[in-house]
Design a protein around this motif. Structure first.
Motif, short mmCIF file in Angstrom:
data_model
loop_
_atom_site.label_atom_id
_atom_site.label_comp_id
_atom_site.label_asym_id
_atom_site.label_seq_id
_atom_site.Cartn_x
_atom_site.Cartn_y
_atom_site.Cartn_z
N SER A 78 -1.71 9.27 3.72
CA SER A 78 -0.47 9.39 4.47
C SER A 78 -0.71 8.93 5.91
CB SER A 78 -0.04 10.86 4.45
OG SER A 78 1.20 10.97 5.03
N GLY A 79 0.18 8.12 6.41
CA GLY A 79 0.06 7.63 7.79
C GLY A 79 -0.77 6.37 7.92
N GLY B 30 -0.04 3.42 7.09
CA GLY B 30 0.75 2.24 7.49
C GLY B 30 1.40 1.52 6.32
N LYS B 31 1.45 2.17 5.15
CA LYS B 31 1.96 1.51 3.94
C LYS B 31 3.45 1.17 4.07
CE LYS B 31 0.78 4.97 1.25
NZ LYS B 31 0.29 5.93 2.27
N THR B 32 4.24 2.17 4.49
CA THR B 32 5.68 1.94 4.61
C THR B 32 5.96 0.91 5.71
OG1 THR B 32 6.23 4.11 3.76
CG2 THR B 32 7.88 3.07 5.15
N THR B 33 5.20 0.99 6.79
CA THR B 33 5.36 0.01 7.87
C THR B 33 5.09 -1.39 7.34
OG1 THR B 33 4.62 1.71 9.40
CG2 THR B 33 4.63 -0.54 10.21
N1 LIG Z 1 9.41 3.78 14.04
C1 LIG Z 1 8.21 4.29 14.36
N2 LIG Z 1 7.88 4.59 15.64
C2 LIG Z 1 6.69 5.07 15.97
N3 LIG Z 1 5.69 5.31 15.11
C3 LIG Z 1 5.94 5.03 13.81
C4 LIG Z 1 7.19 4.51 13.38
N4 LIG Z 1 7.15 4.36 12.03
C5 LIG Z 1 5.91 4.75 11.65
N5 LIG Z 1 5.18 5.16 12.71
C6 LIG Z 1 3.79 5.63 12.68
O1 LIG Z 1 3.03 4.69 11.96
C7 LIG Z 1 2.04 5.33 11.18
C8 LIG Z 1 2.12 4.84 9.75
O2 LIG Z 1 3.34 5.28 9.18
P1 LIG Z 1 3.78 4.83 7.73
O3 LIG Z 1 5.10 5.45 7.47
O4 LIG Z 1 3.68 3.35 7.62
O5 LIG Z 1 2.64 5.52 6.85
P2 LIG Z 1 2.50 5.60 5.27
O6 LIG Z 1 1.18 5.01 4.92
O7 LIG Z 1 3.69 5.01 4.61
O8 LIG Z 1 2.44 7.16 5.02
P3 LIG Z 1 3.02 8.05 3.80
O9 LIG Z 1 2.01 7.94 2.69
O10 LIG Z 1 3.07 9.43 4.37
O11 LIG Z 1 4.37 7.51 3.43
C9 LIG Z 1 2.27 6.81 11.34
O12 LIG Z 1 1.33 7.31 12.24
C10 LIG Z 1 3.67 6.90 11.88
O13 LIG Z 1 3.81 8.02 12.70
#
Ligand SMILES: Nc1ncnc2c1ncn2[C@@H]1O[C@H](COP(=O)(O)OP(=O)(O)OP(=O)(O)O)[C@@H](O)[C@H]1O
Ligand SMILES: [Mg+2]
Length: 337
Positions: free
Chosen positions: A40-41, A43-46
């Motif tokens: 989690s966190g 960066g996958k969704t990003t």
């Molecule tokens: N719009 C935003 N502004 C600031 N920080 C952001 C933004 N979107 C995501 N982040 C930060 O970027 C990092 C990665 O977030 P992301 O949602 O890509 O993680 P993830 O791998 O998809 O996690 P998960 O498995 O929980 O879905 C996190 O630390 C999050 O707080």
């Protein structure tokens, strides 16, 4: 296909600046399902949002079907986005619209005629195996069915690329399986390039041609699933091993504390237990004490998950007292860390 080169995403400025994706390279061919896993966190969704350009990359390039997305004008981008279908964990369906009307939405936006739209929607519902649910509202569908409607909608504009962010997370194994099979069919029939984001290692094993592990915005390991699985030096390959569940007591299993004393217990009770349950039983620790002339035995065992009531009954049948200590976690990415 999707080509990602040196993709970097920074959120915020100054003290609040956070580097979420750090010079990422990734390439997904047509007809390929590329899984991205990571805690989690990570960066996958990003990453998914940068590929669909819902987020603008800070630097680097994302090329989809030969178009460098960051170089397109808003108008060109709107057109390019049609070729990118997205499905998310929450299906994103509109509760007041029927399944067919949800699927028709992207066609309506595009001004497709009602006759054409009806025809295409019928095709799509048929494609995802839900032709009989056209008039159902989302609340009348199961989670897996809603997700399939979401997929039908994502396919409405004939994309060449599909982004799936935790689309199977929270679904039961059967529903997950039906989504996974559908995605594989779509990969083969429509030659889609699919970016499949998940934290479920079992699903990766079912679906992926290639897999990358993302951590703190870096790809720490990647490759073809088959190569990773056969590479003994690969951490990701090891985390993905299906056999691990049975070999390793820390995989999905339950932990039991077993005692015996007054009732005679067969010496080969462990083997008998495993035979009776048809599953692996590992002895994690044991001791025998002599208390005021009688022998008391203790053992801690791990049983690959089957129904706890069955385990308790089998143990009791062998003259053992048993207490369920705890369910051990499913295999997860923490295993890799
Ligand atoms: N719009 C935003 N502004 C600031 N920080 C952001 C933004 N979107 C995501 N982040 C930060 O970027 C990092 C990665 O977030 P992301 O949602 O890509 O993680 P993830 O791998 O998809 O996690 P998960 O498995 O929980 O879905 C996190 O630390 C999050 O707080
Ligand atoms: Mg996410």
């Amino acid at each position: 296909m999707i080509q990602i080169e040196q993709l970097t995403k920074v959120f915020g400025h100054g003290d609040a600046r956070s580097l979420v994706l750090d010079r990422l390279d990734l390439s997904i061919e047509a007809g390929e399902i590329y899984a991205v896993v990571g805690p989690s966190g990570a960066g996958k969704t990003t990453l998914a949002q940068c590929v669909s350009l819902l987020e603008r990359p800070t630097s680097g390039s994302v090329v989809v079907n030969g178009d460098t997305l960051s170089q397109l004008t808003e108008k060109q981008l709107r057109i390019a986005r049609r070729r990118i279908g997205t499905i998310f964990q929450s299906d994103g369906l509109f509760g007041r619209r029927t399944a067919e009307s949800n699927v028709a939405l992207p066609l309506e936006y595009l001004g497709v005629t009602p006759t054409e739209s009806r025809k295409r929607v019928a095709e799509l519902l048929d494609r995802v195996g839900l032709a009989d649910k056209a008039k159902h509202y989302p609340h009348q569908l199961s989670g897996g069915q809603r997700q399939r409607i979401g997929i039908a909608r994502a396919l409405a504009l004939r994309p060449t690329v599909l982004l799936s962010d935790e689309a199977t997370s929270g679904l039961d194994p059967q529903a997950t399986n039906s989504i996974v099979e559908l995605l594989k069919e779509l990969r083969d029939d429509l030659d889609l390039a699919i970016l499949f984001i998940t934290h479920e290692m079992d699903t990766v094993l079912q679906v992926a041609d290639c897999v990358a592990r993302l951590d703190h915005g870096h790809i720490v390991e990647s490759g073809r699933l088959i190569d990773l699985l056969s590479d003994p030096a690969s951490d990701l390959g090891r985390a993905l091993q299906p056999r691990r569940r049975h070999q390793d007591a820390s995989a999905a299993a339950s932990l039991w504390h077993v005692t015996y004393g007054e009732t005679p217990v067969p010496a080969d009770w462990l083997t008998r237990l495993a035979g009776e349950l048809g599953t692996d039983v590992s002895l994690l620790g044991a001791s025998i004490e002599n208390l005021r002339g009688s022998t008391v035995g203790h053992a801690t065992i791990a049983v690959s998950t089957v129904d706890p009531d069955r385990i308790a009954a089998a143990l009791s049948g062998l003259g053992l007292h048993a207490r369920l200590e705890r369910d051990l976690p499913q295999r997860s990415l923490e295993d890799v860390a």
